[in-house]
Design a protein around this motif. Structure first.
Motif, mmCIF file in Angstrom:
data_model
loop_
_atom_site.group_PDB
_atom_site.id
_atom_site.type_symbol
_atom_site.label_atom_id
_atom_site.label_comp_id
_atom_site.label_asym_id
_atom_site.label_seq_id
_atom_site.Cartn_x
_atom_site.Cartn_y
_atom_site.Cartn_z
ATOM 1 N N ASP A 45 3.106 -3.837 -14.435
ATOM 2 C CA ASP A 45 4.602 -3.694 -14.345
ATOM 3 C C ASP A 45 5.593 -4.784 -15.041
ATOM 4 O O ASP A 45 4.788 -5.516 -16.100
ATOM 5 C CB ASP A 45 4.602 -4.487 -12.938
ATOM 6 N N ASP A 90 -0.957 -14.835 -9.493
ATOM 7 C CA ASP A 90 0.116 -13.807 -9.549
ATOM 8 C C ASP A 90 0.710 -14.805 -9.562
ATOM 9 O O ASP A 90 1.068 -15.640 -7.886
ATOM 10 C CB ASP A 90 -0.378 -12.931 -8.410
ATOM 11 N N ILE A 98 4.462 -15.118 -9.066
ATOM 12 C CA ILE A 98 4.601 -14.414 -8.538
ATOM 13 C C ILE A 98 4.929 -13.378 -7.595
ATOM 14 O O ILE A 98 4.305 -12.177 -8.464
ATOM 15 C CB ILE A 98 6.666 -14.428 -8.974
ATOM 16 N N GLY A 130 5.792 -10.308 -5.310
ATOM 17 C CA GLY A 130 6.892 -10.652 -4.521
ATOM 18 C C GLY A 130 8.732 -10.784 -5.083
ATOM 19 O O GLY A 130 8.905 -11.100 -4.644
ATOM 20 N N THR A 131 8.237 -10.516 -6.817
ATOM 21 C CA THR A 131 9.131 -10.717 -7.204
ATOM 22 C C THR A 131 9.719 -9.895 -7.050
ATOM 23 O O THR A 131 11.091 -10.502 -6.889
ATOM 24 C CB THR A 131 8.036 -10.067 -9.292
ATOM 25 N N ASP A 175 0.280 -1.582 3.823
ATOM 26 C CA ASP A 175 1.365 -1.026 1.995
ATOM 27 C C ASP A 175 0.815 -0.102 2.411
ATOM 28 O O ASP A 175 -0.372 0.814 1.964
ATOM 29 C CB ASP A 175 0.380 -2.033 1.907
ATOM 30 N N HIS A 181 5.279 -4.229 6.773
ATOM 31 C CA HIS A 181 5.388 -4.830 4.840
ATOM 32 C C HIS A 181 6.264 -5.436 4.936
ATOM 33 O O HIS A 181 7.177 -4.920 5.086
ATOM 34 C CB HIS A 181 5.126 -2.968 5.404
ATOM 35 N N ASN A 192 1.698 -9.029 -0.718
ATOM 36 C CA ASN A 192 0.910 -9.225 0.253
ATOM 37 C C ASN A 192 -0.122 -9.798 -0.360
ATOM 38 O O ASN A 192 -0.938 -10.469 1.428
ATOM 39 C CB ASN A 192 -0.675 -7.713 -1.073
ATOM 40 N N ARG A 218 -4.145 -5.247 -7.034
ATOM 41 C CA ARG A 218 -4.774 -5.854 -8.429
ATOM 42 C C ARG A 218 -5.798 -6.827 -7.966
ATOM 43 O O ARG A 218 -5.249 -7.462 -6.322
ATOM 44 C CB ARG A 218 -3.683 -6.301 -8.750
ATOM 45 N N ASP A 263 -3.514 -10.388 -7.093
ATOM 46 C CA ASP A 263 -2.985 -10.577 -6.230
ATOM 47 C C ASP A 263 -3.521 -11.461 -4.561
ATOM 48 O O ASP A 263 -3.430 -11.358 -3.947
ATOM 49 C CB ASP A 263 -1.884 -9.255 -5.744
HETATM 50 C C1 IPD Z 1 3.127 -6.790 -5.411
HETATM 51 C C2 IPD Z 1 3.189 -7.327 -3.787
HETATM 52 C C3 IPD Z 1 3.546 -5.545 -3.079
HETATM 53 C C4 IPD Z 1 2.451 -4.698 -3.169
HETATM 54 C C5 IPD Z 1 2.544 -4.572 -4.622
HETATM 55 C C6 IPD Z 1 2.557 -5.684 -5.102
HETATM 56 P P1 IPD Z 1 3.737 -8.459 -7.366
HETATM 57 O O1 IPD Z 1 3.298 -7.509 -5.997
HETATM 58 O O2 IPD Z 1 2.465 -7.793 -3.538
HETATM 59 O O3 IPD Z 1 3.821 -5.959 -1.721
HETATM 60 O O4 IPD Z 1 3.157 -3.562 -1.770
HETATM 61 O O5 IPD Z 1 1.982 -3.804 -4.774
HETATM 62 O O6 IPD Z 1 2.286 -5.367 -6.946
HETATM 63 O O7 IPD Z 1 3.762 -6.966 -8.794
HETATM 64 O O8 IPD Z 1 5.486 -8.382 -6.667
HETATM 65 O O9 IPD Z 1 3.623 -9.399 -7.734
#
Ligand code: IPD
Ligand code: CA
Length: 279
Positions: A43, A91, A93, A95-96, A166, A191, A195, A218, A221
């Motif tokens: 990402d 991780d 953050i 839920g960025t 999700d 949701h 996560n 990942r 997470d």
């Molecule tokens: C995300 C969150 C989200 C999930 C994404 C993740 P991030 O984490 O956990 O709920 O749907 O697949 O990537 O990118 O904010 O660390």
């Protein structure tokens, strides 16, 4: 005698330092953000993610700890003279998007292990950075929310259950047919967008299950939440009901069914179709 590392203490310091970074960065979120490239997890990196990651690294360095960082942002990096001694899967953050859009549901997630594998995690922290709720676990010592022991729900009825799911994926055509039978029997699907934290909501009885079969999440997470779930006494397996036995790597994806108790876990497992069944 060598002094034992107080990991819970150190992880709490990491969380406090991340919190400080976020408080100052939140004020700049409406300004144009620099292009920082793509993170190890695939990402785009945001300044707020990097600052949170640096807060973790600097806290550990201040304690003179050698470690290998496995992070969604920078990937795998070694620090100190004996980096194979401790693995820190983070991780910074989770839920960025929620954070940058002002949705009050985002967390930091940090797990400590002796090897880069899920089953060697011994200490974990997931902290809700908006509400200040902190989930922790130590192997064999149970799981806590703000230092109080937690336990998952005893809910057995799918109709009554609150089920996190999700389904954020472009490949929804592959996923949806596998979930239809389950969704038809439920009334409360949720949701929230972070996560790691949603798994902790399941571990403490706020919800009753959390499902992610996208093949997109990942390990960074969910590593910390994995131990919190185990220690709280809930269940987490592959969608086929097998033990999750995975390597900790920012590029490693994971699918799972997590549920509060054996009964509801089994019910969900029986309703979710395998890939083959939908072909
Ligand atoms: C995300 C969150 C989200 C999930 C994404 C993740 P991030 O984490 O956990 O709920 O749907 O697949 O990537 O990118 O904010 O660390
Ligand atoms: Ca993240």
């Amino acid at each position: 005698m060598t002094k034992q590392t107080n990991w819970l203490n150190i992880l709490t310091q990491c969380k406090n330092n991340i919190q400080k970074q976020i408080t100052s960065l939140l004020k700049t979120l409406n300004q144009t953000q620099p292009d920082l490239g793509i993170g190890a997890g695939g990402d785009p990196i945001k300044q707020i993610d990097l600052s949170a990651e640096n807060a973790i690294i600097n806290t550990l360095k201040n304690h003179k700890i050698s470690f290998t960082l496995i992070s969604e942002e920078s990937g795998v990096k070694e620090y100190g003279k004996t980096p194979q001694k401790h693995y820190v899967t983070a991780d910074p953050i989770d839920g960025t998007t929620n954070l940058t859009r002002g949705i009050p549901f985002y967390a930091t997630s940090i797990a400590i292990s002796t090897k880069p594998t899920l089953n060697t995690i011994h200490t974990a922290l997931v902290a809700d950075l908006y509400h200040g709720t902190t989930y922790t676990a130590q192997k064999g010592k149970g799981a806590n929310r703000n230092n109080e022991k937690i336990a998952p729900s005893k809910e057995k009825s799918l109709e009554e259950a609150v089920i996190g799911m999700d389904i954020n994926t472009y490949k929804i055509q592959e996923i949806a047919p596998r979930l239809t039978s389950l969704i038809q029997k439920t009334k409360h699907i949720r949701h929230f967008g972070a996560n790691a934290l949603e798994l902790c909501y399941m571990a403490d009885g706020t919800t009753d299950a959390f499902i992610d079969i996208r093949g997109k999440l990942r390990t960074t997470d969910m590593a910390a939440a994995w131990l919190i779930i185990q220690e709280a006494g809930a269940k987490i397996t592959t969608p086929e009901g097998k033990t999750l036995n995975i390597n900790l790597d920012p590029k490693q994806n994971v699918t799972f069914i997590a549920a509060a108790n054996q009964k509801i876990h089994k019910t969900i497992l029986n309703l979710i179709k395998t890939k083959k069944e939908t072909k």
